[in-house]
Scaffold this motif. Sequence first.
Motif, mmCIF file in Angstrom:
data_model
loop_
_atom_site.group_PDB
_atom_site.id
_atom_site.type_symbol
_atom_site.label_atom_id
_atom_site.label_comp_id
_atom_site.label_asym_id
_atom_site.label_seq_id
_atom_site.Cartn_x
_atom_site.Cartn_y
_atom_site.Cartn_z
ATOM 1 N N ILE B 130 -7.661 -30.664 -34.903
ATOM 2 C CA ILE B 130 -6.623 -31.684 -34.732
ATOM 3 C C ILE B 130 -5.931 -31.507 -33.384
ATOM 4 N N ILE B 131 -5.637 -30.244 -33.047
ATOM 5 C CA ILE B 131 -4.970 -29.978 -31.776
ATOM 6 C C ILE B 131 -5.861 -30.350 -30.595
ATOM 7 N N GLY B 134 -5.722 -34.004 -30.114
ATOM 8 C CA GLY B 134 -4.459 -34.364 -29.476
ATOM 9 C C GLY B 134 -4.488 -34.081 -27.983
ATOM 10 N N ILE B 137 -6.560 -36.726 -26.177
ATOM 11 C CA ILE B 137 -5.783 -37.962 -26.034
ATOM 12 C C ILE B 137 -4.790 -37.823 -24.882
ATOM 13 N N TYR B 138 -4.159 -36.663 -24.825
ATOM 14 C CA TYR B 138 -3.199 -36.409 -23.744
ATOM 15 C C TYR B 138 -3.875 -36.541 -22.374
ATOM 16 N N VAL B 152 3.195 -39.639 -24.880
ATOM 17 C CA VAL B 152 2.529 -38.579 -25.650
ATOM 18 C C VAL B 152 3.384 -37.315 -25.650
ATOM 19 N N PHE B 156 4.985 -35.462 -28.754
ATOM 20 C CA PHE B 156 4.760 -34.049 -29.014
ATOM 21 C C PHE B 156 6.079 -33.355 -29.353
ATOM 22 N N VAL B 159 7.062 -34.110 -32.784
ATOM 23 C CA VAL B 159 6.247 -33.457 -33.816
ATOM 24 C C VAL B 159 6.486 -31.949 -33.818
ATOM 25 N N ALA B 396 -1.304 -24.925 -33.599
ATOM 26 C CA ALA B 396 -0.585 -25.697 -32.592
ATOM 27 C C ALA B 396 0.345 -24.802 -31.796
#
Lengths: 381, 406
Positions: B130-131, B134, B137-138, B152, B156, B159, B396
Amino acid sequence: MNKRDKARNKFQGISPENPCPSQQTQIPLEFSGTYFDGMSSRAHPVTIVFDGEFLNIHADKTTPVITVSLDECVFKEPLGITRRSISLPDGALCETYDGCAVEALERLKGANKGMNIVHILESNWITVAAGIAGLVLFIWGFTVYAIPYLAEKAAYSMPVELTDSINDKTLDMLDDRFVAPSELSEEKAAAIHALFLNITNEDTGFDYRLELRKGHTLGANAFALPAGTIVITDELVELAQNDREIAGVIVHELAHVRMRHGLRSIFQNAGVFLLVSVLAGDVTSITSTAATFPTFIIESGYSRDFERQADAAAGAYCIREGWTTKPYEDILMHLSENSQGKSGPSWLSSHPDIQERIRLIQELDNKPSQTGDNPGNIDRH
Amino acid sequence: MDSFTCSDCGFSTNDATSYSQEFLCPRCGGTMEESSSPLERTPVNRDLPLNAGSVGRPGPQRIRTAFIGAGSEYFRIWIINLFLTIITLGIYGAWAKVRNRKYLYANTLIAAQPFDYLADPLAILKGNLIIAAGFIIYLLTQAYNPVYTGAVVILFYLVLPFLVYKSLRFLAHNSSFRNIRFHFYGTLSQSYKIYVLIPLLIPFTLGLITPYWAYRRKKYFFENMAFGTTPATFSGRAGFFYKVYAKALLLILAVVFGAGIFAAVLIPAAHKAFIAGQQFSPGIGFITSMVLIYLFMILGGTLIQQYIHARLTNYCWNESRIGQVKFRSSLKARNLFWIQFTNILAMIFSLGLLIPWAKIRKSRYVFDNMMVIATRGFDEFTAETEPEITALGDSATDFFDLEIGL
């Protein structure tokens, strides 16, 4: 071997220097350990007797024996010469320092085969040395071949809309923060535009555009944006002694565009970041400062390669025009002299060693056979 | 049967048959003594399922903690797991992480009993994936449009409190001692208050709230921990944090002042060398002064970081208790600084190969200076059941290199 290691090995009997005495499982097998019922933190010293099918856990002669079949036991994987744990039903746990006994039981049950292989690799200095060699080889292959290759593939498969968008956003950002409208005279600007058109004439691969700007803090500078926009500052135009020098800079920047150096460096830097974070990932705060250093070294190596390729293209262009590489060397020298005593980003900052660059360009004069049309083929080593 | 206890790490055994002479502690090499020692674990003649309670001698016992990991052993484990991680393109990383942490836990002892790390590698693998998504995407937004990158980053930070909360729960749930798991009882809303609300106030208070922020972060960790069903209590106060940060501020001023003088002398000197002598490659003077300034910044930065770390860690442990168990941490800033600074140099000059040695060395120092004071031993804690916890937060926080809690 120091005192600590000696004592540890003596007790365990399962270190690589001192393996378990027998591969044969003796029955009954008796060893001592500590029992935890999983409900309370109380430690019960116990003796465990394995009769071939069941583990019988004795605390002392007055208390009932806990009996667990071997099938119900879960052996936690071996790790160095730390104590071994056996999970029992209902959350209970047995811990023991008798590694040999647990190894024998494990063999009988056929448990932890995968992790036992890892454990054997970890216990042996020869495999560890092989692991270091493998790591070095892999990191080298990854940074020298895999990352540039993958970044190139990724850069060439970027959709046009995306590069257009990056191109325009970057130009907007430059206009907003760093540069001002050009203050060159109209004739001068027209002459440079004509020069630019002349150079890009036969090439239809990109939507080439020339933008002239006042550099201010950026000084004498030139940029290539991914979709084909070249930005040249007034200061650089003024620094050049003639049009041939400017032509050299334009060809250099066009080579960056053609070989997609901008996108490739974005992807390469991401690759390096991922690699370094996997390598240093386990250690947190200590290495965060130190880890930036290799990242920096690898990344500046990549950008040096790109500069070299663009220089080669500019040199080759000058030779084709019959000027020899002199005009291009001259503009590099002017830029180098110009940037002295100034801080801030410079056109040369990604490659401070100007002498080395000029030497490489001069070599092109002596090897006219290598001035092919495709600068992408020039060896980067 | 006789019982023997190590005077150094508290290890005890009742099997002394093979050690008639030169009876050294099998775990740390210390001297073994007969069980009259105050470090005695549990009397040997004890009925197994009987109720607990009657432990050894009355009154508080001071029990040393010990870290007995060996650098050479951990080096082998670390290298092999790093190698497997790299050749599996990071997939094995989850297993490697569990194995590394298990080793460090298994060699951390209180009264001869080790800790255990119980995380399921598959849960960590899921979190890692998942990280990684992410992060991709970043990167894409960064290449596409910096405006989205800002979005983003803001996302972050929104989150982040959730990740911290999840990470602490995951870490506690998967740490065990004597087959009893730890728990983290902090709430999500507390986490948002601490990691979003208070940092937002920093600019408005001209940074004066920073020590209070550090206090709340530590408090969040120490106050909400529990060992089994026994919650921890934390009696620390914000005032102490203000004192430590005030002293750290003076240190920062001194370091910045020093770096300024350093740079003012070095950079012109490098330029002069460049202009004067062409025998120098122009880069060398510049690079040398950059390296020197870099070293100076590492030195100063490490000093301040370790000063704050030592003082706050000591304070927080000393103000915490779990049931009748208290802690005494006596880390010295100058020792920690020296260890950390030489560790960094060793890691740089060994190209990272000494990372495991550095970790072992630091852990040894930390646990050599930790004391546990227990009035009634460790036998009375009880377990509590808690559902499995996902690993998203755990990976994360590691990935983004956040300092939380300890």
